[in-house]
Design a protein around this motif. Sequence first.
Motif, PDB file in Angstrom:
ATOM      1  N   SER A  89       0.829  -1.211   0.000  1.00  0.00           N
ATOM      2  CA  SER A  89       0.000   0.000   0.000  1.00  0.00           C
ATOM      3  C   SER A  89       0.859   1.254   0.000  1.00  0.00           C
ATOM      4  O   SER A  89       0.578   2.221  -0.723  1.00  0.00           O
ATOM      5  CB  SER A  89      -0.930  -0.006   1.221  1.00  0.00           C
ATOM      6  OG  SER A  89      -1.800  -1.122   1.196  1.00  0.00           O
ATOM      7  N   GLN A  90       1.922   1.237   0.789  1.00  0.00           N
ATOM      8  CA  GLN A  90       2.820   2.395   0.822  1.00  0.00           C
ATOM      9  C   GLN A  90       3.530   2.566  -0.518  1.00  0.00           C
ATOM     10  O   GLN A  90       3.703   3.692  -1.001  1.00  0.00           O
ATOM     11  CB  GLN A  90       3.844   2.229   1.944  1.00  0.00           C
ATOM     12  CG  GLN A  90       4.754   3.448   2.129  1.00  0.00           C
ATOM     13  CD  GLN A  90       3.962   4.680   2.509  1.00  0.00           C
ATOM     14  OE1 GLN A  90       3.232   4.679   3.497  1.00  0.00           O
ATOM     15  NE2 GLN A  90       4.107   5.759   1.729  1.00  0.00           N
ATOM     16  N   LEU A 102       2.421   1.744  -3.519  1.00  0.00           N
ATOM     17  CA  LEU A 102       1.495   2.312  -4.491  1.00  0.00           C
ATOM     18  C   LEU A 102       1.219   3.781  -4.194  1.00  0.00           C
ATOM     19  O   LEU A 102       1.125   4.609  -5.106  1.00  0.00           O
ATOM     20  CB  LEU A 102       0.199   1.505  -4.511  1.00  0.00           C
ATOM     21  CG  LEU A 102       0.322   0.091  -5.080  1.00  0.00           C
ATOM     22  CD1 LEU A 102      -0.981  -0.675  -4.911  1.00  0.00           C
ATOM     23  CD2 LEU A 102       0.713   0.138  -6.566  1.00  0.00           C
ATOM     24  N   SER A 103       1.113   4.117  -2.909  1.00  0.00           N
ATOM     25  CA  SER A 103       0.911   5.510  -2.540  1.00  0.00           C
ATOM     26  C   SER A 103       2.094   6.368  -2.986  1.00  0.00           C
ATOM     27  O   SER A 103       1.914   7.492  -3.480  1.00  0.00           O
ATOM     28  CB  SER A 103       0.717   5.630  -1.027  1.00  0.00           C
ATOM     29  OG  SER A 103       0.607   6.974  -0.624  1.00  0.00           O
ATOM     30  N   ASP A 104       3.300   5.848  -2.825  1.00  0.00           N
ATOM     31  CA  ASP A 104       4.492   6.582  -3.247  1.00  0.00           C
ATOM     32  C   ASP A 104       4.517   6.826  -4.759  1.00  0.00           C
ATOM     33  O   ASP A 104       5.214   7.730  -5.228  1.00  0.00           O
ATOM     34  CB  ASP A 104       5.751   5.823  -2.836  1.00  0.00           C
ATOM     35  CG  ASP A 104       5.962   5.800  -1.326  1.00  0.00           C
ATOM     36  OD1 ASP A 104       5.346   6.636  -0.635  1.00  0.00           O
ATOM     37  OD2 ASP A 104       6.720   4.934  -0.846  1.00  0.00           O
ATOM     38  N   HIS A 105       3.755   6.001  -5.506  1.00  0.00           N
ATOM     39  CA  HIS A 105       3.692   6.162  -6.955  1.00  0.00           C
ATOM     40  C   HIS A 105       2.353   6.782  -7.379  1.00  0.00           C
ATOM     41  O   HIS A 105       1.904   6.596  -8.519  1.00  0.00           O
ATOM     42  CB  HIS A 105       3.895   4.807  -7.644  1.00  0.00           C
ATOM     43  CG  HIS A 105       5.311   4.332  -7.592  1.00  0.00           C
ATOM     44  ND1 HIS A 105       5.854   3.738  -6.468  1.00  0.00           N
ATOM     45  CD2 HIS A 105       6.325   4.381  -8.515  1.00  0.00           C
ATOM     46  CE1 HIS A 105       7.127   3.432  -6.706  1.00  0.00           C
ATOM     47  NE2 HIS A 105       7.429   3.812  -7.933  1.00  0.00           N
ATOM     48  N   ASP A 106       1.737   7.518  -6.443  1.00  0.00           N
ATOM     49  CA  ASP A 106       0.517   8.287  -6.737  1.00  0.00           C
ATOM     50  C   ASP A 106      -0.622   7.411  -7.218  1.00  0.00           C
ATOM     51  O   ASP A 106      -1.452   7.837  -8.041  1.00  0.00           O
ATOM     52  CB  ASP A 106       0.797   9.381  -7.773  1.00  0.00           C
ATOM     53  CG  ASP A 106       1.837  10.381  -7.270  1.00  0.00           C
ATOM     54  OD1 ASP A 106       1.781  10.742  -6.089  1.00  0.00           O
ATOM     55  OD2 ASP A 106       2.693  10.783  -8.084  1.00  0.00           O
ATOM     56  N   ASN A 126      -3.987   5.117  -6.225  1.00  0.00           N
ATOM     57  CA  ASN A 126      -5.041   4.985  -5.225  1.00  0.00           C
ATOM     58  C   ASN A 126      -5.649   3.589  -5.300  1.00  0.00           C
ATOM     59  O   ASN A 126      -6.152   3.172  -6.351  1.00  0.00           O
ATOM     60  CB  ASN A 126      -6.138   6.038  -5.471  1.00  0.00           C
ATOM     61  CG  ASN A 126      -7.267   5.933  -4.457  1.00  0.00           C
ATOM     62  OD1 ASN A 126      -7.019   5.697  -3.281  1.00  0.00           O
ATOM     63  ND2 ASN A 126      -8.496   6.089  -4.918  1.00  0.00           N
ATOM     64  N   ILE A 127      -5.624   2.827  -4.210  1.00  0.00           N
ATOM     65  CA  ILE A 127      -6.164   1.473  -4.178  1.00  0.00           C
ATOM     66  C   ILE A 127      -7.683   1.536  -4.166  1.00  0.00           C
ATOM     67  O   ILE A 127      -8.284   2.222  -3.341  1.00  0.00           O
ATOM     68  CB  ILE A 127      -5.656   0.709  -2.936  1.00  0.00           C
ATOM     69  CG1 ILE A 127      -4.138   0.555  -2.988  1.00  0.00           C
ATOM     70  CG2 ILE A 127      -6.312  -0.669  -2.839  1.00  0.00           C
ATOM     71  CD1 ILE A 127      -3.518   0.045  -1.710  1.00  0.00           C
ATOM     72  N   PHE A 130      -5.821  -0.741  -8.526  1.00  0.00           N
ATOM     73  CA  PHE A 130      -5.483   0.634  -8.176  1.00  0.00           C
ATOM     74  C   PHE A 130      -5.698   1.546  -9.382  1.00  0.00           C
ATOM     75  O   PHE A 130      -5.735   1.094 -10.532  1.00  0.00           O
ATOM     76  CB  PHE A 130      -4.033   0.736  -7.689  1.00  0.00           C
ATOM     77  CG  PHE A 130      -3.018   0.275  -8.704  1.00  0.00           C
ATOM     78  CD1 PHE A 130      -2.440   1.176  -9.593  1.00  0.00           C
ATOM     79  CD2 PHE A 130      -2.626  -1.052  -8.761  1.00  0.00           C
ATOM     80  CE1 PHE A 130      -1.505   0.770 -10.535  1.00  0.00           C
ATOM     81  CE2 PHE A 130      -1.692  -1.477  -9.702  1.00  0.00           C
ATOM     82  CZ  PHE A 130      -1.131  -0.565 -10.591  1.00  0.00           C
ATOM     83  N   ARG A 150      -4.248   5.056 -11.282  1.00  0.00           N
ATOM     84  CA  ARG A 150      -3.148   6.015 -11.421  1.00  0.00           C
ATOM     85  C   ARG A 150      -3.401   6.832 -12.675  1.00  0.00           C
ATOM     86  O   ARG A 150      -3.614   6.264 -13.764  1.00  0.00           O
ATOM     87  CB  ARG A 150      -1.802   5.264 -11.522  1.00  0.00           C
ATOM     88  CG  ARG A 150      -0.569   6.115 -11.893  1.00  0.00           C
ATOM     89  CD  ARG A 150      -0.341   7.251 -10.938  1.00  0.00           C
ATOM     90  NE  ARG A 150       1.000   7.797 -10.977  1.00  0.00           N
ATOM     91  CZ  ARG A 150       1.363   8.905 -11.644  1.00  0.00           C
ATOM     92  NH1 ARG A 150       0.495   9.567 -12.383  1.00  0.00           N
ATOM     93  NH2 ARG A 150       2.612   9.335 -11.562  1.00  0.00           N
TER      94      ARG A 150
END
Length: 314
Positions: A49-50, A52-56, A58-59, A80, A82
């Motif tokens: 999750s972190q 994917l968040s770092d790569h903008d 959203n799950i 997700f 993006r």
Amino acid sequence: MPTTVQARSTESRPPAPRTISGATTAVAKDLGRLVLQCEDRPRIIAAISQFLSDHDANIVESDQATTDPEGGRFFLRMTFRRDDLPVHLEDIERSFAQTMAERFDDAEWRFTEAATPKRVAIMVSKTDHCVLDLLWRARRGEIPIDIGLVISNHPDLAADVRSFGVPFVHIPVDRNDKPAAEEKQLQLLSGNFDLVVMARYMQILSADFLERIGCPVINIHHSFLPAFAGAGPYERAKDRGVKLIGATAHYATEDLDEGPIIEQDVVRVTHALDVAGLTRRGADVERAVLTRAVQWHCEDRVLRYGNSTVVFAR
């Protein structure tokens, strides 16, 4: 381009491929999927999750399962979003391989774009209910696939298939020289498709064929096996007075009808049904089971584990 295959028809080669693609595929713009399995351990979901968040990203959907919370096998399917995903997906994959994959060194994983339908080829003999159902549902946009080719060992369904705008190639199978037919099939299939579907293709695929095809193969059969293996299963089912009939969709392996099961279903029947009635009920179940199996596979919902599967069905 596929290698030309001579066929017993008015055409010496398949027409230029025209695929049937589901209209639903256009809805999934900028949606990606991560499918992963690895040894179960703490903080897997948190780490991903972190990442994917770092790569903008959203799950929007997440499914997971484990065979055992202590030392078992962990399975994950995560969807997700993006912005402009096609532009960024290669970088996301590269970054995952360099960072996350090192943390889960036993992991099997892949990223896919939900908007990209799987390229599918179908193999069939004379029975039409499964292949026509897949063609019809693909045209209606009910399953996210591009059907690019139908191969058959009989010419019977050529007109029906071509009415959908899909190339049909007849490759006869000589029981005394099956490798020759498989070689022609492989020339068309190998490296060109993401999935091959045996929609009541009544031939046994060799271990060599399955090894060289380069993609999974899904098969459908009636669930009378092994009690009613071989020809005439519904006739023998009627003779035995069965009360349930069904179907099984599974991945094809060199062990006949022993591959990992994707989906099964049954329907109740009574003594009042004749053989034709049993056959119709069986065809209905086969269509539904095969459609679900193909859809789930092409939506990245099926994770193989040994001779079993984890299916995140909805």
